[in-house]
Structures are given as structure tokens and as C-alpha cells.
Design an enzyme around this catalytic site. Structure first.
Site, short mmCIF file in Angstrom:
data_model
loop_
_atom_site.label_atom_id
_atom_site.label_comp_id
_atom_site.label_asym_id
_atom_site.label_seq_id
_atom_site.Cartn_x
_atom_site.Cartn_y
_atom_site.Cartn_z
N GLU A 27 -3.07 0.14 -14.84
CA GLU A 27 -4.42 -0.39 -14.95
C GLU A 27 -5.29 0.59 -15.71
OE1 GLU A 27 -6.96 -0.61 -11.49
OE2 GLU A 27 -5.69 0.72 -10.33
N LYS A 36 -9.09 2.62 -2.84
CA LYS A 36 -10.36 2.80 -3.54
C LYS A 36 -11.04 4.02 -2.94
CE LYS A 36 -13.78 -0.31 -5.52
NZ LYS A 36 -13.20 -0.51 -6.85
N ARG A 88 -9.56 -4.26 2.40
CA ARG A 88 -9.13 -3.20 1.48
C ARG A 88 -9.65 -1.83 1.94
NH1 ARG A 88 -10.26 -4.33 -4.67
NH2 ARG A 88 -12.33 -3.66 -4.05
C1 LIG Z 1 -12.64 -1.45 -7.74
C2 LIG Z 1 -11.49 -1.25 -8.63
C3 LIG Z 1 -10.91 -2.32 -9.34
C4 LIG Z 1 -11.48 -3.71 -9.33
O1 LIG Z 1 -11.38 -4.32 -8.08
P1 LIG Z 1 -12.32 -5.56 -7.68
O2 LIG Z 1 -11.99 -5.80 -6.26
O3 LIG Z 1 -11.91 -6.69 -8.55
O4 LIG Z 1 -13.72 -5.13 -7.94
C5 LIG Z 1 -9.78 -2.07 -10.11
N1 LIG Z 1 -9.25 -0.83 -10.19
C6 LIG Z 1 -9.79 0.23 -9.53
C7 LIG Z 1 -9.16 1.55 -9.67
C8 LIG Z 1 -10.92 0.05 -8.74
O5 LIG Z 1 -11.44 1.11 -8.10
#
Ligand SMILES: *Cc1c(COP(=O)(O)O)cnc(C)c1O
Length: 341
Positions: free
Chosen positions: A220, A184, A82
Site C-alpha cells: 500500500e 493503525k 480496528r
Molecule cells: C487509515 C489508513 C488507511 C485507510 O483506511 P480507511 O479505513 O479507509 O480510512 C490505509 N492505510 C493506512 C496505513 C492507514 O493508516
């Protein structure tokens, strides 16, 4: 800080400086060999690309003890992939996946004494991140970069039970301007600071963002993906190119199907359907799943049948199975648990 002085039971989610971090630098078109170092400060020129144009991406994962006394991490290769994708989207040279996993191992091994003891519910949080470090004033990507993993011990997300939270439908779009919602990056979090503080001032724990284009589909929250459970026990989770692909969500989908025999649907979720679900949860590394009891939509309150006291029954099953797998108390699918030697 001396780990002997840490009260593991009282840890929250804050930064405690540990002894070692992993650093690798990119210059003249290549990454150096990388090293474990002690200096927790980064000294950069005032005009570094990360300061001026926020060229930075990050990841988050945990290391913890199992009952057997092993230190493990959960699917670090997924974080590596990722971060690779996030870096490419911000025109940064991606850090090789195998080197990312190797760096995770090295930094945890070096900071072993900061991994909280088994049974405290606490863990060692790892924050890999990468930034453009050389000076730029004209808008363009940097030529030099730093990849770093810092670690800090953190407490359990739920202290004294997983109380369902109340969230609100936001009037803001999540990471819409350049379509960076699926990476991210700190820049997305910077944009979300105002909406999240606004939600907090109004008494809500989080924002539910809808799709920027039509404002009709569930995306989300600021930092976690949604899962929903229908009244007949089907797991539904939103499909969208503009949400962050949560590793927890992808793991939950597999656990629900293969371990719990649930039907799993990853598809567009119209907001109008939300009132018909039996359970709702937010998923991410920090909490695994945190239950949502109510969603506030412009004067209307949508309460889920699972109530405001506890996790819904399906959410609880999912939570217990996945955390059982993470703790190595339930057999994990191939490759999910990475032991630190
Ligand atoms: C980190 C994050 C998540 C959760 O991802 P995981 O890999 O399950 O920790 C969800 N949404 C956003 C915007 C994030 O930055």
C-alpha cells in the site's frame, strides 16, 4: 474558535480546536465511565510510556450533514473493531466496541455546531486515539491508559477536481521490523515521514511500498490502500497481512460487486502486473478514492490509460456510488450509516 468565524468553503486539512472532546481513562485494570470535557491539553509525566516507547494507536472517521439535515457517520463500528485490534497488537487494553461507538455519538452531538453545513463538501473529522500514560523506563507496556476522541472540521479532499497523482516505488519497507503494518499506529507514520518527504522532494505525491520479504508484490502507500481496475473492468486489490485493512477499501469491494456488478478480486498483486491495469486509485477515509495517473519505478514511468486529467471511468463510478451511499442519496447496505441524535 467560534464556529461562526469558520469559513467552511476555505477549510483545508488542519487542526481547529473545537469545544469538546471525549475522554476515558484506564486504571487498576478497568476503564472509567468516560466524559465529555473541555480541556484540549493532556498533561503527562515526562516518562509516560507514549513518549518513551510510542505506545499509541489511533483511528480516523468523519461526521457530516445529509441533505435531509441529519448528522451521520459512516461505519463507526468498523473503526471501533480496528482500534480494538490495533490496541491488542500493542499490548494495550482494548476499548470496548460499543463504548467506542457511543463515544463517537456523544462527541459529535456535543460539537454539533462544528459540523460543516451540507453542500460545502467539508466534514467534521474525528480522531479517536489511545495511549499509555504512566511512567515507564524499562521497556514494557504501560499500566494506565487514556482513550480520547478529538474532533476538527476539515475541508473537502478534492478542491477543483480529482487530479490524478504521480507516485513512486519506494526503496523502503513499510512497517516491516515487527510486522505492525496491519495496525493503525502513529509509530508506522513516524517511520514513514522520511520516505514521504523524500518522495515529495523528488516530485511524487506518495510512495508505493512493496512487500518487505520479496519486494515483488504491491502492498500500500503510507496512508491508503490500492485499488486497480483491469482492462475488462475487474476490481483488483492487494491481499496482504502487512497492510492496514482500510474500511474504504472493504466498502468499495462490496459496492463494486453489489451495486456495479463488477468482478472483485482480493489477491496478491505482483508488481509486474501493474503495467497491465487500466486504472489505479488510492483509497482511504480522507479522499475516498484518489486517482493515480503514473507510477515511477527506478527510471521507468508507468502511465495508466485513464490518463493524467481525470479519474478513470470505473474509478469514477465507484467514487460516485460510495459517496452517494455515504451522503444517504443511494440506499446503504444495512448498518453502514449511523445517525447522530
Ligand atoms: C487509515 C489508513 C488507511 C485507510 O483506511 P480507511 O479505513 O479507509 O480510512 C490505509 N492505510 C493506512 C496505513 C492507514 O493508516
Amino acid at each position: 474558535m467560534d464556529p461562526k468565524d469558520i469559513k467552511w468553503e476555505e477549510l483545508g486539512f488542519g487542526y481547529i480546536e473545537c469545544d469538546y472532546r471525549y475522554v476515558s481513562k484506564y486504571k487498576d485494570g478497568k476503564w472509567d465511565d468516560g466524559a465529555i470535557i473541555t480541556d484540549s491539553n493532556i498533561v503527562l509525566n515526562e516518562c509516560a510510556c507514549v513518549f518513551q516507547y510510542s505506545q499509541s494507536v489511533f483511528e480516523g472517521l468523519k461526521a457530516y450533514y445529509t441533505k435531509e439535515g441529519d448528522i451521520v457517520t459512516f461505519r463507526p463500528d468498523m473503526n471501533a473493531q480496528r482500534m480494538y485490534d490495533s490496541a491488542k497488537r500493542l499490548e494495550m487494553p482494548p476499548f470496548p466496541i460499543d463504548r467506542f461507538v457511543d463515544a463517537v455519538e456523544k462527541v459529535v452531538a456535543a460539537n454539533k455546531h462544528f459540523v460543516p453545513p451540507y453542500g460545502t463538501g467539508a466534514s467534521l473529522y474525528l480522531r479517536p486515539f489511545m495511549m499509555g500514560t504512566n511512567s515507564v523506563i524499562g521497556v514494557k507496556p504501560a499500566d494506565e491508559y487514556e482513550f480520547r476522541i478529538l474532533v476538527t472540521p476539515v475541508g473537502p479532499y478534492f478542491k477543483g477536481g480529482a487530479k490524478p497523482i504521480k507516485i513512486k516505488v519506494s526503496d523502503f519497507d513499510r512497517a516491516a521490523p515487527c510486522g505492525t503494518g496491519n495496525i493503525k499506529a502513529g509509530l508506522n507514520y513516524a517511520m514513514s515521514l522520511y520516505p514521504i518527504q523524500l518522495a515529495h522532494r523528488e516530485g511524487f505525491a506518495e510512495n508505493m511500498y512493496l512487500d518487505a520479504k520479496t519486494r515483488t508484490k504491491v502492498e500500500e502507500t503510507g496512508g491508503a490502500n490500492f485499488i486497480f481496475i483491469t482492462k475488462d473492468g475487474t476490481l483488483v486489490t492487494p491481499k496482504s497481512d502487512s497492510i492496514l485493512p482500510s474500511i474504504t477499501r472493504r466498502s468499495i469491494m462490496e459496492v463494486a460487486e453489489k451495486y456495479l456488478g463488477m468482478k472483485v478480486e482480493c489477491r496478491e498483486v505482483p508488481f509486474t502486473e501493474v503495467k497491465d491495469f487500466a486504472e489505479c486509485g488510492l483509497c482511504g477515509t480522507a479522499a475516498v478514492v484518489s486517482p493515480v495517473g503514473m507510477i515511477y519505478d527506478h527510471g521507468e514511468e508507468i502511465y495508466f490509460p485513464s490518463g493524467m486529467d481525470d479519474m478513470g471511468p470505473w474509478t469514477k463510478k465507484i467514487y460516485e456510488t460510495l459517496t452517494g451511499i455515504q451522503r444517504c442519496e443511494i440506499e446503504a447496505p444495512e448498518g453502514w450509516i449511523k445517525k447522530i441524535n
